[in-house]
Motif scaffolding. Structure first.
Motif, PDB file in Angstrom:
ATOM      1  N   GLU A 128      33.905  44.081  67.120  1.00 59.96           N
ATOM      2  CA  GLU A 128      34.196  42.923  66.659  1.00 59.96           C
ATOM      3  C   GLU A 128      33.912  42.881  65.079  1.00 59.96           C
ATOM      4  OE1 GLU A 128      31.489  41.021  68.300  1.00 59.96           O
ATOM      5  OE2 GLU A 128      32.775  40.032  70.122  1.00 59.96           O
ATOM      6  N   THR A 129      34.743  42.123  64.510  1.00 63.15           N
ATOM      7  CA  THR A 129      34.556  42.103  62.881  1.00 63.15           C
ATOM      8  C   THR A 129      34.285  40.084  62.253  1.00 63.15           C
ATOM      9  OG1 THR A 129      36.921  41.781  62.357  1.00 63.15           O
ATOM     10  CG2 THR A 129      35.697  43.926  62.251  1.00 63.15           C
ATOM     11  N   TYR A 130      33.776  39.955  62.072  1.00 60.13           N
ATOM     12  CA  TYR A 130      33.192  38.465  61.140  1.00 60.13           C
ATOM     13  C   TYR A 130      33.794  38.263  59.535  1.00 60.13           C
ATOM     14  CZ  TYR A 130      30.503  38.978  65.206  1.00 60.13           C
ATOM     15  OH  TYR A 130      30.278  38.907  66.836  1.00 60.13           O
ATOM     16  N   PRO A 131      35.744  37.840  59.365  1.00 57.73           N
ATOM     17  CA  PRO A 131      35.659  37.676  57.932  1.00 57.73           C
ATOM     18  C   PRO A 131      34.579  36.593  57.521  1.00 57.73           C
ATOM     19  CG  PRO A 131      36.982  37.018  59.677  1.00 57.73           C
ATOM     20  CD  PRO A 131      36.256  38.021  60.847  1.00 57.73           C
ATOM     21  N   LEU A 132      33.577  36.803  56.500  1.00 56.46           N
ATOM     22  CA  LEU A 132      33.169  35.881  56.358  1.00 56.46           C
ATOM     23  C   LEU A 132      33.560  34.943  54.742  1.00 56.46           C
ATOM     24  CD1 LEU A 132      29.187  37.701  55.946  1.00 56.46           C
ATOM     25  CD2 LEU A 132      30.442  35.719  57.783  1.00 56.46           C
ATOM     26  N   PHE A 133      34.588  36.045  54.096  1.00 55.45           N
ATOM     27  CA  PHE A 133      35.020  34.758  53.299  1.00 55.45           C
ATOM     28  C   PHE A 133      37.235  36.167  52.977  1.00 55.45           C
ATOM     29  CE2 PHE A 133      36.962  35.165  49.214  1.00 55.45           C
ATOM     30  CZ  PHE A 133      37.266  33.686  48.795  1.00 55.45           C
ATOM     31  N   ASP A 134      38.103  35.755  52.882  1.00 50.01           N
ATOM     32  CA  ASP A 134      39.211  35.664  52.958  1.00 50.01           C
ATOM     33  C   ASP A 134      40.285  34.927  52.301  1.00 50.01           C
ATOM     34  OD1 ASP A 134      41.503  37.923  52.994  1.00 50.01           O
ATOM     35  OD2 ASP A 134      42.152  36.884  55.519  1.00 50.01           O
ATOM     36  N   ASP A 135      40.106  35.102  51.096  1.00 49.57           N
ATOM     37  CA  ASP A 135      41.466  34.310  50.207  1.00 49.57           C
ATOM     38  C   ASP A 135      40.997  35.093  48.627  1.00 49.57           C
ATOM     39  OD1 ASP A 135      42.718  31.985  49.384  1.00 49.57           O
ATOM     40  OD2 ASP A 135      40.323  30.663  49.611  1.00 49.57           O
ATOM     41  N   TYR A 136      42.057  34.200  48.870  1.00 49.13           N
ATOM     42  CA  TYR A 136      42.520  34.506  46.726  1.00 49.13           C
ATOM     43  C   TYR A 136      41.885  34.114  45.184  1.00 49.13           C
ATOM     44  CZ  TYR A 136      45.943  34.952  42.787  1.00 49.13           C
ATOM     45  OH  TYR A 136      46.512  35.411  41.327  1.00 49.13           O
ATOM     46  N   VAL A 137      41.435  34.472  44.762  1.00 53.49           N
ATOM     47  CA  VAL A 137      40.337  34.040  43.558  1.00 53.49           C
ATOM     48  C   VAL A 137      40.935  34.638  42.711  1.00 53.49           C
ATOM     49  CG1 VAL A 137      37.911  34.116  42.375  1.00 53.49           C
ATOM     50  CG2 VAL A 137      38.667  34.501  45.285  1.00 53.49           C
ATOM     51  N   GLN A 138      41.561  33.145  41.875  1.00 52.86           N
ATOM     52  CA  GLN A 138      41.888  33.328  40.422  1.00 52.86           C
ATOM     53  C   GLN A 138      40.601  33.505  39.581  1.00 52.86           C
ATOM     54  OE1 GLN A 138      44.816  30.489  39.096  1.00 52.86           O
ATOM     55  NE2 GLN A 138      45.747  32.200  38.146  1.00 52.86           N
ATOM     56  N   LEU A 139      40.856  33.923  38.463  1.00 54.80           N
ATOM     57  CA  LEU A 139      40.255  34.016  36.866  1.00 54.80           C
ATOM     58  C   LEU A 139      38.651  34.032  37.997  1.00 54.80           C
ATOM     59  CD1 LEU A 139      41.979  31.974  34.799  1.00 54.80           C
ATOM     60  CD2 LEU A 139      41.819  34.034  35.140  1.00 54.80           C
ATOM     61  N   GLY A 140      38.382  34.911  38.631  1.00 58.68           N
ATOM     62  CA  GLY A 140      37.256  35.528  39.188  1.00 58.68           C
ATOM     63  C   GLY A 140      36.857  36.201  39.706  1.00 58.68           C
ATOM     64  N   SER A 141      35.917  35.610  40.813  1.00 59.46           N
ATOM     65  CA  SER A 141      35.089  37.408  41.399  1.00 59.46           C
ATOM     66  C   SER A 141      34.424  36.923  42.755  1.00 59.46           C
ATOM     67  CB  SER A 141      35.054  38.391  40.634  1.00 59.46           C
ATOM     68  OG  SER A 141      33.669  38.071  40.175  1.00 59.46           O
ATOM     69  N   ILE A 142      34.369  37.855  43.936  1.00 60.06           N
ATOM     70  CA  ILE A 142      33.369  37.211  44.365  1.00 60.06           C
ATOM     71  C   ILE A 142      32.322  38.783  44.917  1.00 60.06           C
ATOM     72  CG2 ILE A 142      32.930  37.868  47.607  1.00 60.06           C
ATOM     73  CD1 ILE A 142      34.024  35.174  45.888  1.00 60.06           C
ATOM     74  N   ASP A 143      30.912  38.299  44.398  1.00 60.44           N
ATOM     75  CA  ASP A 143      29.541  39.218  45.496  1.00 60.44           C
ATOM     76  C   ASP A 143      29.171  38.691  46.704  1.00 60.44           C
ATOM     77  OD1 ASP A 143      28.724  41.625  44.676  1.00 60.44           O
ATOM     78  OD2 ASP A 143      27.643  41.361  42.763  1.00 60.44           O
ATOM     79  N   PHE A 144      28.393  39.994  46.541  1.00 64.64           N
ATOM     80  CA  PHE A 144      27.405  39.673  48.106  1.00 64.64           C
ATOM     81  C   PHE A 144      25.894  40.352  47.260  1.00 64.64           C
ATOM     82  CE2 PHE A 144      29.113  43.035  49.804  1.00 64.64           C
ATOM     83  CZ  PHE A 144      28.431  43.386  50.504  1.00 64.64           C
ATOM     84  N   GLY A 145      25.176  39.744  48.207  1.00 62.31           N
ATOM     85  CA  GLY A 145      23.516  40.796  48.568  1.00 62.31           C
ATOM     86  C   GLY A 145      22.751  40.335  49.859  1.00 62.31           C
ATOM     87  N   THR A 146      21.850  40.486  50.282  1.00 59.85           N
ATOM     88  CA  THR A 146      20.897  40.709  51.808  1.00 59.85           C
ATOM     89  C   THR A 146      20.113  40.088  51.304  1.00 59.85           C
ATOM     90  OG1 THR A 146      20.634  42.974  51.957  1.00 59.85           O
ATOM     91  CG2 THR A 146      22.797  42.475  52.837  1.00 59.85           C
ATOM     92  N   THR A 147      19.443  39.084  52.154  1.00 58.62           N
ATOM     93  CA  THR A 147      17.694  38.210  52.608  1.00 58.62           C
ATOM     94  C   THR A 147      17.652  37.609  52.907  1.00 58.62           C
ATOM     95  OG1 THR A 147      17.009  37.085  50.526  1.00 58.62           O
ATOM     96  CG2 THR A 147      18.854  35.986  50.769  1.00 58.62           C
TER      97      THR A 147
END
Length: 335
Positions: A128-147
């Motif tokens: 199983e796969t869960y897409p938490l974010f799936d989109d185009y980002v202009q002039l920016g970025s995505i990052d993540f961490g765990t806590t």
């Protein structure tokens, strides 16, 4: 008779004047009526826009607090950007949390960024796969961490776009069999300006980048021979990977400072140092300064990087960072 004629002439003058004033008043009334119509139209437009904004806001709140269930992903972006394994659903087995970006890598290992990219943040749990974010980002970025949120493992995602910053958290819901998304911070939303839990995740992520840059990667500079340090291309090839990690860490630390007033660490000084060393052959003083940073990070124990109950960096670590000039000011609370 002459007096009579003069009187008649005056009377005619007055009547003509009254007639002109009547026309002026009539014209003025028409203008007032037109202004009233335009005002009513403007008020109606404002009311319609207010109602539309309210609907959009309610929809955004609904979207920001939604449930993400398992879904097949037809196509992954070009490159795996980051990967973490964690038992996030509490079943005793680790899931894979992966971030993909539609950007290739150059020969030197750096990404060939465009003005915008497609990003995909996904949790893989067996088949199983869960897409938490799936989109185009202009002039920016995505990052993540765990806590952890109230003792429960979770994912914190940072989206930067133009001058906006959004932090969202994801936790697994066993009853719904999906990941609940919640927006915990928006740069323009002063009511949600601080979030300590999210700040811990980004600080820990930034520290990992710093530790890798200043221990393992810095050795390539410290152990380099004189010809390599004198050659501009070889020197840049050695220093750029370190700069990349440190700049990334600085970006995360800026988010930490916005989310948590008690944690304010800056790497601007060491970024300036590395830039000087990349542009010109390093001096003995610069090499000694970098060696001091390297030795300090090698000696730091990170079992308890953050004391969450006190909402502060471990005092011994904070002292070492202060000695390096990484903590630029005392806590804003006045301590």
């Amino acid at each position: 008779m002459r007096v009579f004629l003069i009187g008649v002439a005056c009377l005619l003058g007055i009547l003509v004047g009254c007639s002109d004033q009547t026309e002026d008043i009539h014209e003025l009334k028409k203008q007032i009526d037109q202004i009233t119509i335009e005002r009513d139209s403007l008020l109606k437009t404002i009311e319609e826009e207010r109602a539309s904004h309210e609907i959009a806001t309610n929809q955004q709140i609904s979207d920001d607090n939604s449930m993400i269930t398992a879904k097949d992903i037809e196509q992954y972006p070009q490159t795996l950007y980051k990967k973490i394994t964690l038992d996030i659903d509490g079943d005793g087995e680790e899931e894979e949390i992966e971030l993909y970006v539609n950007a290739g890598k150059m020969d030197n290992g750096q990404f060939a960024w465009d003005d915008g990219q497609n990003w995909l943040l996904v949790v893989k749990d067996g088949e199983e796969t869960y897409p938490l974010f799936d989109d185009y980002v202009q002039l920016g970025s995505i990052d993540f961490g765990t806590t952890t949120f109230d003792g429960k493992p979770g994912i914190v995602m940072l989206k930067t776009q133009h001058a906006d910053k959004i932090v969202q958290q994801f936790t697994y819901d066993k009853n719904e069999k999906g990941y609940r998304k919640e927006t915990v911070y928006k740069k323009e939303n002063v009511n949600d300006h601080f979030n300590q839990t999210a700040s811990y995740a980004f600080f820990e992520e930034a520290y990992e980048l710093m530790a890798t840059a200043f221990t393992k990667k810095t050795l390539f500079i410290l152990d380099a021979d004189e010809p390599a340090l004198q050659d501009p291309q070889e020197r840049m090839a050695i220093i750029e990977p370190i700069l990349s990690d440190v700049r990334h860490a600085q970006g995360l630390l800026e988010i930490v400072a916005e989310l948590n007033q008690e944690m304010n660490v800056s790497l601007e000084g060491v970024i300036a140092l590395l830039n000087e060393m990349a542009n010109n052959p390093p001096t003995v003083e610069q090499m000694n300064q970098l060696k001091s940073i390297h030795n300090t990070f090698k000696a730091i124990e990170t079992d308890d990087l953050i004391m969450k109950e006190e909402n502060e960096i471990d005092p011994e670590i904070a002292e070492k960072l202060q000695e390096l000039g990484f903590i630029v000011n005392e806590k804003r609370s006045g301590k």
